[in-house]
Write a protein that holds these residues in place. Structure first.
Motif, PDB file in Angstrom:
ATOM      1  N   VAL A   1      -1.998  54.638  62.717  1.00  0.00           N
ATOM      2  CA  VAL A   1      -2.598  55.586  61.776  1.00  0.00           C
ATOM      3  C   VAL A   1      -1.524  56.009  60.786  1.00  0.00           C
ATOM      4  N   LEU A   2      -1.814  55.807  59.494  1.00  0.00           N
ATOM      5  CA  LEU A   2      -0.862  56.159  58.447  1.00  0.00           C
ATOM      6  C   LEU A   2      -1.035  57.624  58.067  1.00  0.00           C
ATOM      7  N   ALA A   3       0.035  58.357  58.107  1.00  0.00           N
ATOM      8  CA  ALA A   3      -0.030  59.784  57.788  1.00  0.00           C
ATOM      9  C   ALA A   3       1.365  60.246  57.406  1.00  0.00           C
ATOM     10  N   GLY A   4       1.465  61.520  57.067  1.00  0.00           N
ATOM     11  CA  GLY A   4       2.776  62.103  56.817  1.00  0.00           C
ATOM     12  C   GLY A   4       3.219  62.021  55.376  1.00  0.00           C
ATOM     13  N   ASP A   5       4.464  62.431  55.143  1.00  0.00           N
ATOM     14  CA  ASP A   5       4.991  62.550  53.787  1.00  0.00           C
ATOM     15  C   ASP A   5       5.125  61.199  53.095  1.00  0.00           C
ATOM     16  N   GLU A   6       5.457  60.156  53.883  1.00  0.00           N
ATOM     17  CA  GLU A   6       5.637  58.852  53.255  1.00  0.00           C
ATOM     18  C   GLU A   6       4.347  58.365  52.616  1.00  0.00           C
ATOM     19  N   LEU A   7       3.221  58.495  53.346  1.00  0.00           N
ATOM     20  CA  LEU A   7       1.944  58.071  52.793  1.00  0.00           C
ATOM     21  C   LEU A   7       1.572  58.930  51.591  1.00  0.00           C
ATOM     22  N   LYS A   8       1.804  60.246  51.667  1.00  0.00           N
ATOM     23  CA  LYS A   8       1.504  61.122  50.531  1.00  0.00           C
ATOM     24  C   LYS A   8       2.296  60.720  49.294  1.00  0.00           C
ATOM     25  N   TYR A   9       3.556  60.333  49.500  1.00  0.00           N
ATOM     26  CA  TYR A   9       4.388  59.911  48.372  1.00  0.00           C
ATOM     27  C   TYR A   9       3.800  58.676  47.704  1.00  0.00           C
ATOM     28  N   TRP A  10       3.468  57.673  48.504  1.00  0.00           N
ATOM     29  CA  TRP A  10       2.925  56.448  47.939  1.00  0.00           C
ATOM     30  C   TRP A  10       1.586  56.696  47.243  1.00  0.00           C
ATOM     31  N   LEU A  11       0.729  57.549  47.840  1.00  0.00           N
ATOM     32  CA  LEU A  11      -0.572  57.810  47.234  1.00  0.00           C
ATOM     33  C   LEU A  11      -0.459  58.616  45.952  1.00  0.00           C
ATOM     34  N   SER A  12       0.650  59.318  45.765  1.00  0.00           N
ATOM     35  CA  SER A  12       0.851  60.039  44.502  1.00  0.00           C
ATOM     36  C   SER A  12       1.148  59.080  43.359  1.00  0.00           C
ATOM     37  N   GLU A  13       1.562  57.854  43.703  1.00  0.00           N
ATOM     38  CA  GLU A  13       1.920  56.876  42.681  1.00  0.00           C
ATOM     39  C   GLU A  13       0.938  55.712  42.600  1.00  0.00           C
ATOM     40  N   TYR A  14       0.302  55.390  43.734  1.00  0.00           N
ATOM     41  CA  TYR A  14      -0.550  54.212  43.798  1.00  0.00           C
ATOM     42  C   TYR A  14      -1.848  54.546  44.536  1.00  0.00           C
TER      43      TYR A  14
ATOM     44  N   LEU B   1      -4.934  53.510  47.299  1.00  0.00           N
ATOM     45  CA  LEU B   1      -4.989  52.828  48.592  1.00  0.00           C
ATOM     46  C   LEU B   1      -5.210  51.334  48.411  1.00  0.00           C
ATOM     47  N   GLY B   2      -6.087  50.990  47.474  1.00  0.00           N
ATOM     48  CA  GLY B   2      -6.386  49.574  47.251  1.00  0.00           C
ATOM     49  C   GLY B   2      -5.184  48.792  46.788  1.00  0.00           C
ATOM     50  N   SER B   3      -4.396  49.351  45.849  1.00  0.00           N
ATOM     51  CA  SER B   3      -3.215  48.636  45.355  1.00  0.00           C
ATOM     52  C   SER B   3      -2.149  48.529  46.436  1.00  0.00           C
ATOM     53  N   LEU B   4      -2.025  49.557  47.281  1.00  0.00           N
ATOM     54  CA  LEU B   4      -1.075  49.481  48.390  1.00  0.00           C
ATOM     55  C   LEU B   4      -1.502  48.423  49.403  1.00  0.00           C
ATOM     56  N   PHE B   5      -2.805  48.328  49.629  1.00  0.00           N
ATOM     57  CA  PHE B   5      -3.340  47.327  50.552  1.00  0.00           C
ATOM     58  C   PHE B   5      -3.068  45.922  50.017  1.00  0.00           C
ATOM     59  N   THR B   6      -3.347  45.715  48.720  1.00  0.00           N
ATOM     60  CA  THR B   6      -3.161  44.406  48.115  1.00  0.00           C
ATOM     61  C   THR B   6      -1.696  43.987  48.119  1.00  0.00           C
ATOM     62  N   SER B   7      -0.801  44.926  47.859  1.00  0.00           N
ATOM     63  CA  SER B   7       0.627  44.618  47.788  1.00  0.00           C
ATOM     64  C   SER B   7       1.272  44.420  49.157  1.00  0.00           C
ATOM     65  N   GLY B   8       0.582  44.848  50.211  1.00  0.00           N
ATOM     66  CA  GLY B   8       1.139  44.765  51.550  1.00  0.00           C
ATOM     67  C   GLY B   8       1.956  45.962  51.975  1.00  0.00           C
ATOM     68  N   GLU B   9       2.040  46.988  51.100  1.00  0.00           N
ATOM     69  CA  GLU B   9       2.855  48.159  51.411  1.00  0.00           C
ATOM     70  C   GLU B   9       2.284  48.963  52.586  1.00  0.00           C
ATOM     71  N   LEU B  10       0.950  48.981  52.722  1.00  0.00           N
ATOM     72  CA  LEU B  10       0.353  49.730  53.821  1.00  0.00           C
ATOM     73  C   LEU B  10       0.798  49.156  55.157  1.00  0.00           C
ATOM     74  N   GLU B  11       0.776  47.837  55.272  1.00  0.00           N
ATOM     75  CA  GLU B  11       1.207  47.207  56.526  1.00  0.00           C
ATOM     76  C   GLU B  11       2.708  47.389  56.728  1.00  0.00           C
ATOM     77  N   ALA B  12       3.463  47.409  55.614  1.00  0.00           N
ATOM     78  CA  ALA B  12       4.908  47.578  55.733  1.00  0.00           C
ATOM     79  C   ALA B  12       5.269  48.951  56.291  1.00  0.00           C
ATOM     80  N   MET B  13       4.394  49.950  56.075  1.00  0.00           N
ATOM     81  CA  MET B  13       4.671  51.300  56.546  1.00  0.00           C
ATOM     82  C   MET B  13       4.679  51.400  58.076  1.00  0.00           C
ATOM     83  N   VAL B  14       4.046  50.441  58.743  1.00  0.00           N
ATOM     84  CA  VAL B  14       3.998  50.502  60.200  1.00  0.00           C
ATOM     85  C   VAL B  14       5.042  49.588  60.816  1.00  0.00           C
TER      86      VAL B  14
END
Length: 368
Positions: A340-353, A355-368
């Protein structure tokens, strides 16, 4: 009733996972990562609580087919509920190398452990005797308990939607017997009775369905109409378009239109079950419909827990103001892991990108 935590061991690719869902959830991950197996575990739990455990396991190919790697010896599912605060645990054990099983134990207790109810070996009069039951019994043990507890024991309404059939020969396209039904069943085939009941009786539901259809199809949409079929007890649903003199029956609707109407009905139910999960809601739909689905899902999550699995970055991007709890499913060393993605790191990324763009780029999977 809301699920606070779900622990699963030995089931399909879920060798040993723990999941903490929110009110609104999306589960993402590549093909074969085990997203659907999470829904199947919930489906097994619901089927067993309704007395259909044997039938459900048999339809899946027997116990051996649903054990991790075909060689785990048992399946354990533990469900922790936040409201009310109860824990429910079920242990299924394979009988030798056969497709059969026994319920080794079944227990229900509150979080403070002021009361506990058990089934299985722990309640046997002989300590070494295995209780060879194939159905749950808790719902029959305590008929005098509160209605809330009985609803919990039966786990009413964990409803999983996948592989919804909207083909030309499906029942969903045929006239249906008029009957009072208020929520769409797991296979979706009772859509017409549900719409007939709620659309004609509940003004808020009628408004919600009409608003969704206009948002998707524009001002040409007028309303739904229900007509008796051939003088019998059946009713036929039709869509009235302003540009056509004759209303269009469900038999003639496009697959996408019928699928969208099905999703809107599920999400707009005024009295939903405790959890609804929809596998790949984007299937067969134009991306312009995704924001509508997201809006209705956000509203539905105030009344029930909502879970989506998806491969679509466009569907993820449809959630703008309210971000869902995002779970990444990964295949690692022969088993599924859930993060489960949560916390400050996810908030930081969502302030710039998104969810869809993070998913496409692979950043969401990289967070785990």
């Amino acid at each position: 009733m809301k699920i606070k935590q779900l622990d699963i061991a030995g089931f399909r690719s879920l060798k040993n996972v723990s999941w903490q869902p929110g009110d609104l959830n999306v589960v993402i991950g590549p093909n074969g990562s085990g997203k659907s197996n999470l829904l199947r575990a919930l489906e097994l739990l619901s089927a067993s609580a309704q007395g259909d455990l044997s039938k459900h396991i048999l339809s899946a190919g027997g116990m051996g087919a649903i054990l991790w790697d075909g060689r785990a010896s048992s399946i354990c599912i533990n469900l922790k509920l936040a409201t009310p605060a109860f824990d429910y645990e079920l242990n299924l054990v394979r009988l030798g190398s056969t497709s059969g099983y026994s319920i080794e134990s079944e227990s229900l207790f509150d979080s403070n452990q002021t009361s506990q109810f058990t089934n299985g070996i722990s309640t046997s009069t002989k300590p070494n005797e295995t209780w060879l039951s194939t159905e749950l019994r808790l719902s029959n043990l305590f008929p005098e308990e509160s209605e809330e507890l009985l609803d919990l024991i039966k786990l009413k309404g964990i409803t999983i939607y996948h592989d919804l059939d909207v083909s030309k020969k499906s029942q969903i396209r045929q006239p249906s017997v008029a009957r009072n039904e208020r929520f769409v069943e797991a296979d979706g085939q009772n859509l017409i009775p549900v719409l007939h009941t709620l659309y004609t009786e509940n003004r808020d539901f009628e408004w919600n369905i009409d608003a969704a259809m206009r948002a998707a199809f524009g001002s040409d949409y007028e309303k739904l109409v229900f007509t008796p079929d051939a003088g019998d007890q059946r009713v036929q649903m039709k869509v009235r378009w302003r540009s056509l003199q004759r209303a269009q029956s469900t038999a003639d609707l496009s697959d996408g239109t019928l699928r969208f109407l099905l999703l809107m009905t599920i999400l707009s139910a005024p009295d939903p079950p405790m959890l609804i999960a929809i596998d790949e809601p984007e299937t067969g739909l134009h991306p312009s419909m995704f924001p509508i689905i997201a809006e209705y899902a956000v509203e539905a999550s105030t009344r029930t827990q909502v879970v989506f699995t998806t491969h679509s970055p466009q569907f993820l991007d449809a959630f703008t103001d309210v971000k869902p709890t995002t779970t990444v499913a990964k295949w690692e060393d022969g088993e599924t892991s859930l993060h489960v993605l949560a916390g400050d790191e996810l908030k930081y990324w969502l302030s710039e990108y998104s969810l869809g763009s993070l998913f496409t780029s692979g950043e969401l999977e990289a967070m785990v």
